[in-house]
Design a protein around this motif. Structure first.
Motif, PDB file in Angstrom:
ATOM      1  N   ILE A 245      86.618  47.373 131.685  1.00 58.76           N
ATOM      2  CA  ILE A 245      86.874  47.546 133.119  1.00 58.76           C
ATOM      3  C   ILE A 245      86.651  49.010 133.490  1.00 58.76           C
ATOM      4  CG2 ILE A 245      88.540  45.665 133.421  1.00 58.76           C
ATOM      5  CD1 ILE A 245      90.781  47.757 133.244  1.00 58.76           C
ATOM      6  N   ASP A 249      86.437  48.099 139.308  1.00 58.83           N
ATOM      7  CA  ASP A 249      86.808  46.687 139.114  1.00 58.83           C
ATOM      8  C   ASP A 249      88.228  46.381 139.563  1.00 58.83           C
ATOM      9  OD1 ASP A 249      84.343  46.062 137.827  1.00 58.83           O
ATOM     10  OD2 ASP A 249      85.120  46.970 135.976  1.00 58.83           O
ATOM     11  N   CYS A 268      92.844  42.826 139.052  1.00 64.36           N
ATOM     12  CA  CYS A 268      91.481  42.880 138.504  1.00 64.36           C
ATOM     13  C   CYS A 268      91.096  41.481 138.035  1.00 64.36           C
ATOM     14  CB  CYS A 268      91.396  43.867 137.346  1.00 64.36           C
ATOM     15  SG  CYS A 268      89.772  43.937 136.577  1.00 64.36           S
ATOM     16  N   LYS A 270      88.482  40.495 136.509  1.00 64.00           N
ATOM     17  CA  LYS A 270      87.885  40.468 135.175  1.00 64.00           C
ATOM     18  C   LYS A 270      88.945  40.386 134.065  1.00 64.00           C
ATOM     19  CE  LYS A 270      84.506  43.278 134.176  1.00 64.00           C
ATOM     20  NZ  LYS A 270      83.672  44.513 134.080  1.00 64.00           N
TER      21      LYS A 270
END
Length: 500
Positions: A245, A249, A268, A270
């Motif tokens: 990350i 992000d 986040c 992700k």
């Protein structure tokens, strides 16, 4: 005869190494909790101050016992063995809690009562084989003799394959000064860098700054010794198993908490799978990335709380990479200087108790501090910060003295003048070598001067000399532990009675 019965016979004959050899021959995952406990007892019994592996044996005993805490809940022997290990590691505060549980299980046990008594004596006036000042001095001398080899290892690691080996060697050396330490290493193109990270712990930050300030010139010729991660533009985090990350992000939401402090919520997408699978690792990635985007010291200074969200909020957010600019626009100084941060004091008010027999500091009306965690820990009977300092040979505490004779003459000005004189006694000459002042308070009955000591014996000797030259009838020292006893520095009534 089963193996535990055999171990008992060996223990009665002081044949501790036979116990260790026999039980360690069983794979760790196949030993029963009782066998681990017996192995820990043998390690404790074999630990002798004259052995080079004295501390390692005691730490090994703790590592064998800790995984079975729930299994042995309320067990006298398990708690006694844990307390024994911590006590002989000079961690009497941690030891006391286990000995007290051991006594609950066996109220008439005289050995446990004796250990509790010794613990209470040692938390009131901690004794160290090496105080932190001595550990620090010895560490820099050791590092000065080893740093050239570390530099050669780093120079030869052009493909970055030996990073873990180099870090492990540095960690081993750092543990000569610190029980627990987080750090990073690198090379900035001109100098090698050792970055000591407090991981959000302000009490630890005082320790690290004191340590950093004593780096010798021969080390600084080749190394930058830094405290706190520095901000790095366009930084990202990547783990060995593929999680990655950057500040682009992560969405963040800021909520002002007053006094230039903010609550931060972060999201986040992700990292959602990691958050659900390994929440602790996800939090580490969020907070470490924030350190690297903002700088660790500004993070500690301005971010009062941090939360990780599983879904974004409806209101507008900013990217984590934009957080430094957002705080600058609000007029905040993002200096990474840890000393400037530590010199920031806050004032506080309390509702004083008028009971003259109440615990120290409960009579406080107003005070100021640059280390609120220690004051709050004392008031809440939370000893974690004290335990962490003590294991490194440091002590946080305060001087206390009566205000009635000072009030009789010139009112509050006399009180402030006396406190100034006391503080000046520890800011002159070698005062800063033995302690760091962190605040003080005024109560209904007593005045208080707060500090973290790096050499408690030198501090108390200096304090006794100071109070002996004053008209104050008595003075005491007390650690930031509510349950600890008080150390007398001066008592005119005792002297007048002819007693020691």
């Amino acid at each position: 005869m089963d193996i535990l019965q055999q171990c008992q016979k060996w223990n009665e004959n002081d044949e501790y190494q036979k116990i260790i050899d026999t039980l360690e021959a069983i794979p760790a995952g196949e030993r029963t909790p009782e066998e681990d406990s017996e192995l820990a007892r043998a390690c404790n019994n074999l630990a002798d101050p004259g052995r080079p592996d004295y501390s390692e044996l005691l730490k090994k005993a703790i590592s064998l016992l800790k995984p079975h805490e729930k299994y042995f809940a309320g067990d006298h022997f398990w708690n006694f063995r844990m307390g024994y290990s911590y006590y002989y590691l000079d961690q009497e505060g941690r030891a006391l809690r286990y000995f007290e549980k051991a006594l609950e299980a066996r109220p008439d046990d005289e050995d446990t009562r004796e250990m509790i008594s010794w613990c209470k004596e040692r938390i009131a006036l901690p004794q160290f084989s090496e105080c932190f000042r001595e550990r620090m001095e010895n560490w820099w001398e050791t590092f000065a003799g080893q740093e050239a080899e570390l530099r050669r290892m780093m120079d030869g690691d052009r493909d970055h394959r030996r990073g873990a080996e180099i870090a492990a060697q540095m960690e081993e050396v750092l543990h000569l000064a610190f029980d627990e330490i987080s750090f990073e290493m690198g090379f900035n193109g001109e100098k090698y860098e050792l970055i000591l990270t407090p991981e959000g712990d302000k009490v630890k930050l005082f320790e690290l700054v004191y340590f950093q300030k004593h780096a010798p010139e021969e080390v600084l010729e080749h190394w930058n010794i830094l405290v706190g991660r520095r901000p790095i533009q366009n930084i990202g985090l990547r783990t060995e198993d593929g999680w990655e990350i950057s500040g682009e992000d992560v969405q963040v939401w800021l909520e002002a908490q007053g006094g230039n402090s903010f609550a931060v919520s972060a999201y986040c997408e992700k990292l959602l799978p990691l958050l659900q699978k390994e929440e602790g690792r996800a939090w580490w990635m969020f907070t470490t990335l924030t350190d690297q985007v903002l700088g660790e010291i500004p993070h500690m200074r301005y971010i009062a709380s941090f939360d990780v969200l599983e879904e974004p909020r409806a209101e507008p957010s900013i990217l984590l990479s934009h957080l430094p600019d957002e705080l600058k626009e609000r007029g905040l100084d993002l200096s990474t200087d840890p000393e400037a941060f530590l010199e920031t004091y806050i004032g506080y008010q309390m509702k004083p108790s008028d009971d003259p027999d109440a615990d120290w500091r409960l009579d406080v009306m107003v005070g100021s501090t640059c280390c609120a965690p220690l004051v709050n820990g004392y008031l809440n009977a939370d000893n974690d910060f004290m335990d962490n300092l003590q294991v490194d040979g440091a002590v946080a505490g305060f001087f206390c003295y009566p205000l009635d004779t000072l009030r009789e003459e010139n009112g509050s000005q006399k009180i402030f003048d006396f406190r100034d004189r006391l503080e000046e006694a520890f800011t002159a000459e070698d005062g800063p070598e033995v302690l760091t002042l962190i605040g003080g308070a005024t109560g209904l009955y007593c005045g208080y001067v707060d500090f973290i000591s790096w050499d408690i014996r030198a501090v108390l000797n200096k304090a006794e000399e100071f109070f002996a030259e004053t008209d104050i009838p008595w003075a005491s020292f007390h650690t930031f532990r509510r349950e600890a006893g008080t150390v007398t520095l001066k008592d005119v009534e005792v002297l007048d009675d002819g007693r020691d």
